[in-house]
Design a protein around this motif. Structure first.
Motif, PDB file in Angstrom:
ATOM      1  N   LYS A   1      48.509  36.896  41.729  1.00 51.50           N
ATOM      2  CA  LYS A   1      48.504  37.192  40.482  1.00 51.50           C
ATOM      3  C   LYS A   1      48.027  36.135  39.528  1.00 51.50           C
ATOM      4  O   LYS A   1      48.144  35.122  39.916  1.00 51.50           O
ATOM      5  N   PHE A   2      47.113  36.420  38.467  1.00 54.04           N
ATOM      6  CA  PHE A   2      46.652  35.494  37.548  1.00 54.04           C
ATOM      7  C   PHE A   2      46.853  35.834  36.113  1.00 54.04           C
ATOM      8  O   PHE A   2      46.323  36.577  35.485  1.00 54.04           O
ATOM      9  N   PRO A   3      47.810  35.064  35.501  1.00 56.79           N
ATOM     10  CA  PRO A   3      48.049  35.217  33.985  1.00 56.79           C
ATOM     11  C   PRO A   3      47.285  34.417  33.242  1.00 56.79           C
ATOM     12  O   PRO A   3      47.130  33.183  33.011  1.00 56.79           O
ATOM     13  N   HIS A   4      46.323  35.099  32.168  1.00 56.08           N
ATOM     14  CA  HIS A   4      45.459  34.527  31.480  1.00 56.08           C
ATOM     15  C   HIS A   4      46.294  33.861  30.297  1.00 56.08           C
ATOM     16  O   HIS A   4      45.635  32.625  30.032  1.00 56.08           O
ATOM     17  N   THR A   5      47.216  34.194  29.907  1.00 52.67           N
ATOM     18  CA  THR A   5      47.956  33.587  28.664  1.00 52.67           C
ATOM     19  C   THR A   5      48.229  32.157  28.995  1.00 52.67           C
ATOM     20  O   THR A   5      48.292  31.272  28.137  1.00 52.67           O
ATOM     21  N   LYS A   6      48.752  31.938  30.236  1.00 53.81           N
ATOM     22  CA  LYS A   6      49.119  30.651  30.931  1.00 53.81           C
ATOM     23  C   LYS A   6      48.190  29.552  30.704  1.00 53.81           C
ATOM     24  O   LYS A   6      48.370  28.524  30.825  1.00 53.81           O
ATOM     25  N   HIS A   7      46.780  30.055  30.599  1.00 54.78           N
ATOM     26  CA  HIS A   7      45.358  29.237  30.872  1.00 54.78           C
ATOM     27  C   HIS A   7      44.820  29.225  29.480  1.00 54.78           C
ATOM     28  O   HIS A   7      43.821  28.848  29.595  1.00 54.78           O
ATOM     29  N   ALA A   8      45.344  29.665  28.572  1.00 49.67           N
ATOM     30  CA  ALA A   8      44.796  29.619  27.045  1.00 49.67           C
ATOM     31  C   ALA A   8      44.101  28.263  26.682  1.00 49.67           C
ATOM     32  O   ALA A   8      43.455  28.118  26.032  1.00 49.67           O
ATOM     33  N   ALA A   9      44.816  27.100  27.286  1.00 49.36           N
ATOM     34  CA  ALA A   9      44.259  25.607  27.104  1.00 49.36           C
ATOM     35  C   ALA A   9      42.885  25.503  27.756  1.00 49.36           C
ATOM     36  O   ALA A   9      42.186  24.377  27.384  1.00 49.36           O
ATOM     37  N   VAL A  10      42.705  26.404  28.629  1.00 49.45           N
ATOM     38  CA  VAL A  10      41.477  26.013  29.316  1.00 49.45           C
ATOM     39  C   VAL A  10      40.306  27.005  28.755  1.00 49.45           C
ATOM     40  O   VAL A  10      40.682  28.010  28.344  1.00 49.45           O
ATOM     41  N   LYS A  11      39.079  26.408  28.704  1.00 49.14           N
ATOM     42  CA  LYS A  11      37.928  27.325  28.208  1.00 49.14           C
ATOM     43  C   LYS A  11      37.562  28.395  28.956  1.00 49.14           C
ATOM     44  O   LYS A  11      37.465  28.199  30.215  1.00 49.14           O
ATOM     45  N   CYS A  12      37.266  29.535  28.404  1.00 50.23           N
ATOM     46  CA  CYS A  12      36.766  31.032  29.346  1.00 50.23           C
ATOM     47  C   CYS A  12      35.881  30.412  30.143  1.00 50.23           C
ATOM     48  O   CYS A  12      35.640  30.677  31.639  1.00 50.23           O
ATOM     49  N   ALA A  13      34.753  29.638  29.635  1.00 48.85           N
ATOM     50  CA  ALA A  13      33.523  29.170  30.434  1.00 48.85           C
ATOM     51  C   ALA A  13      33.936  28.414  31.528  1.00 48.85           C
ATOM     52  O   ALA A  13      33.263  27.908  32.557  1.00 48.85           O
ATOM     53  N   ASP A  14      34.923  27.508  31.397  1.00 49.27           N
ATOM     54  CA  ASP A  14      35.180  26.501  32.584  1.00 49.27           C
ATOM     55  C   ASP A  14      35.707  27.103  33.947  1.00 49.27           C
ATOM     56  O   ASP A  14      35.265  26.935  35.019  1.00 49.27           O
ATOM     57  N   CYS A  15      36.078  28.516  33.645  1.00 52.56           N
ATOM     58  CA  CYS A  15      36.517  29.373  34.962  1.00 52.56           C
ATOM     59  C   CYS A  15      35.285  30.284  35.208  1.00 52.56           C
ATOM     60  O   CYS A  15      34.552  30.588  36.108  1.00 52.56           O
ATOM     61  N   HIS A  16      34.769  30.905  34.352  1.00 52.47           N
ATOM     62  CA  HIS A  16      33.864  31.858  34.063  1.00 52.47           C
ATOM     63  C   HIS A  16      32.570  31.433  33.938  1.00 52.47           C
ATOM     64  O   HIS A  16      32.039  31.211  32.780  1.00 52.47           O
ATOM     65  N   HIS A  17      32.188  30.497  34.840  1.00 51.39           N
ATOM     66  CA  HIS A  17      31.126  29.325  34.835  1.00 51.39           C
ATOM     67  C   HIS A  17      29.724  30.074  35.122  1.00 51.39           C
ATOM     68  O   HIS A  17      28.621  29.046  34.831  1.00 51.39           O
ATOM     69  N   LYS A  18      29.511  31.270  35.476  1.00 51.37           N
ATOM     70  CA  LYS A  18      28.386  31.488  35.946  1.00 51.37           C
ATOM     71  C   LYS A  18      28.300  33.163  35.765  1.00 51.37           C
ATOM     72  O   LYS A  18      29.291  33.936  36.099  1.00 51.37           O
ATOM     73  N   LYS A  19      27.131  33.741  35.148  1.00 48.83           N
ATOM     74  CA  LYS A  19      26.985  34.971  35.306  1.00 48.83           C
ATOM     75  C   LYS A  19      26.758  35.745  36.534  1.00 48.83           C
ATOM     76  O   LYS A  19      26.086  34.999  37.260  1.00 48.83           O
ATOM     77  N   ASP A  20      27.375  36.967  36.913  1.00 47.25           N
ATOM     78  CA  ASP A  20      27.009  37.425  38.287  1.00 47.25           C
ATOM     79  C   ASP A  20      25.704  37.943  38.171  1.00 47.25           C
ATOM     80  O   ASP A  20      24.728  37.901  37.179  1.00 47.25           O
ATOM     81  N   ALA A  21      25.095  38.568  39.264  1.00 49.16           N
ATOM     82  CA  ALA A  21      23.672  39.096  39.404  1.00 49.16           C
ATOM     83  C   ALA A  21      23.471  40.131  38.442  1.00 49.16           C
ATOM     84  O   ALA A  21      22.139  40.584  38.147  1.00 49.16           O
ATOM     85  N   LYS A  22      24.416  40.733  38.046  1.00 53.17           N
ATOM     86  CA  LYS A  22      24.353  41.795  37.070  1.00 53.17           C
ATOM     87  C   LYS A  22      24.191  41.434  35.630  1.00 53.17           C
ATOM     88  O   LYS A  22      24.253  42.114  34.505  1.00 53.17           O
ATOM     89  N   GLY A  23      24.523  40.055  35.537  1.00 54.87           N
ATOM     90  CA  GLY A  23      24.418  39.740  34.037  1.00 54.87           C
ATOM     91  C   GLY A  23      25.816  39.477  33.380  1.00 54.87           C
ATOM     92  O   GLY A  23      25.883  39.093  32.422  1.00 54.87           O
ATOM     93  N   ASN A  24      26.738  39.884  34.194  1.00 62.38           N
ATOM     94  CA  ASN A  24      28.010  39.897  33.517  1.00 62.38           C
ATOM     95  C   ASN A  24      28.709  38.861  33.602  1.00 62.38           C
ATOM     96  O   ASN A  24      28.850  37.980  34.590  1.00 62.38           O
ATOM     97  N   GLU A  25      29.282  38.303  32.532  1.00 62.55           N
ATOM     98  CA  GLU A  25      29.875  36.915  32.324  1.00 62.55           C
ATOM     99  C   GLU A  25      31.142  36.975  32.731  1.00 62.55           C
ATOM    100  O   GLU A  25      31.486  35.738  33.056  1.00 62.55           O
ATOM    101  N   TYR A  26      31.952  37.907  32.850  1.00 54.72           N
ATOM    102  CA  TYR A  26      33.290  37.707  33.100  1.00 54.72           C
ATOM    103  C   TYR A  26      33.651  38.703  34.285  1.00 54.72           C
ATOM    104  O   TYR A  26      34.466  39.441  34.354  1.00 54.72           O
ATOM    105  N   GLY A  27      32.876  38.531  35.253  1.00 52.83           N
ATOM    106  CA  GLY A  27      32.757  39.338  36.503  1.00 52.83           C
ATOM    107  C   GLY A  27      33.829  38.951  37.607  1.00 52.83           C
ATOM    108  O   GLY A  27      34.524  37.992  37.135  1.00 52.83           O
ATOM    109  N   LYS A  28      33.953  39.514  38.618  1.00 52.66           N
ATOM    110  CA  LYS A  28      34.788  39.100  39.687  1.00 52.66           C
ATOM    111  C   LYS A  28      34.373  37.714  40.489  1.00 52.66           C
ATOM    112  O   LYS A  28      33.138  37.604  40.374  1.00 52.66           O
ATOM    113  N   CYS A  29      35.199  37.061  40.878  1.00 55.68           N
ATOM    114  CA  CYS A  29      34.954  35.649  41.520  1.00 55.68           C
ATOM    115  C   CYS A  29      34.011  36.145  42.787  1.00 55.68           C
ATOM    116  O   CYS A  29      32.900  35.254  43.051  1.00 55.68           O
TER     117      CYS A  29
END
Ligand code: HEC
Ligand code: HEC
Ligand code: HEC
Length: 132
Positions: A49-77
């Motif tokens: 399980k991955f709870p986003h609200t517990k990670h509100a102190a971390v910047k989105c882009a620190d985890c979602h650090h690369k666009k996927d091949a389809k250009g999606n910024e928030y794709g699956k790992c």
């Protein structure tokens, strides 16, 4: 006001309202969000399980650090071109290393670094992969 002008103003206003969601930030998944098994991967542990609200102190882009091949910024790992190597235990493209690697970007790596400050961060296997 002429009826035709009025109608075009109404249409223009509606177009603005409808366009807003295109520019708004993506909807962050609810805390019940659970990983899915990557296609073709035989899982040996329970899904995490991955709870986003517990990670509100971390910047989105620190985890979602690369666009996927389809250009999606928030794709699956495991998206193509990302952590899509499902067998390697190490390396940039390793699915396993994305979560367990010895660096502050991985789940365990960051949690180990934060442990003193936030003792609740899970670092033991069965805290993230609960036994049934
Ligand atoms: C902070 C959370 C976290 C901890 C602690 C953790 N893992 Fe994971 N692990 C993940 C995530 C996230 C995935 C990928 C998504 C999934 O499998 O649900 C994963 C996937 C795996 C996989 C590949 C998928 C599978 O089911 O075979 C293995 C193997 C694994 N972990 C073993 C371990 C072992 C062994 C430990 C303890 C040394 C451990 N993990 C600790 C988060 C964690
Ligand atoms: C600490 C790391 C981390 C942070 C910070 C983070 N996310 Fe995530 N996000 C993840 C993980 C891990 C997933 C699950 C990816 C998977 O299933 O492969 C995810 C999934 C998502 C998804 C769903 C993707 C899908 O295809 O279902 C969206 C949308 C998303 N995040 C948006 C955001 C936004 C917006 C922010 C900032 C407000 C954010 N995330 C912050 C780690 C993070
Ligand atoms: C960059 C740092 C960072 C990364 C990367 C990160 N976490 Fe966390 N995580 C935290 C911090 C800090 C907290 C504690 C938040 C708090 O309690 O204020 C936390 C809390 C959690 C909790 C809640 C523990 C509880 O019950 O209070 C879970 C579950 C969790 N993380 C899972 C994950 C998983 C799974 C990943 C990888 C997909 C991950 N985290 C990646 C920093 C991180």
């Amino acid at each position: 006001m002429k009826r035709s002008l009025f109608m075009s103003l109404v249409v223009a206003a509606l177009a603005c309202v409808l366009a807003v969601p295109l520019y708004a930030a993506p909807k962050v998944p609810a805390d019940a969000y659970t990983f899915k098994a990557p296609e073709g991967m035989k899982m040996t542990k329970s899904l995490v399980k991955f709870p986003h609200t517990k990670h509100a102190a971390v910047k989105c882009a620190d985890c979602h650090h690369k666009k996927d091949a389809k250009g999606n910024e928030y794709g699956k790992c495991d998206a193509k071109g990302c952590h899509d190597n499902l067998t390697a235990k190490q390396g940039k493209d390793s699915y396993y290393a994305a979560f367990h690697g010895n660096n502050v970007k991985s789940c365990i790596g960051c949690h180990k670094a934060k442990k003193a400050e936030k003792p609740n961060v899970p670092t033991a296997c069965d805290k993230c992969h609960p036994k049934a």
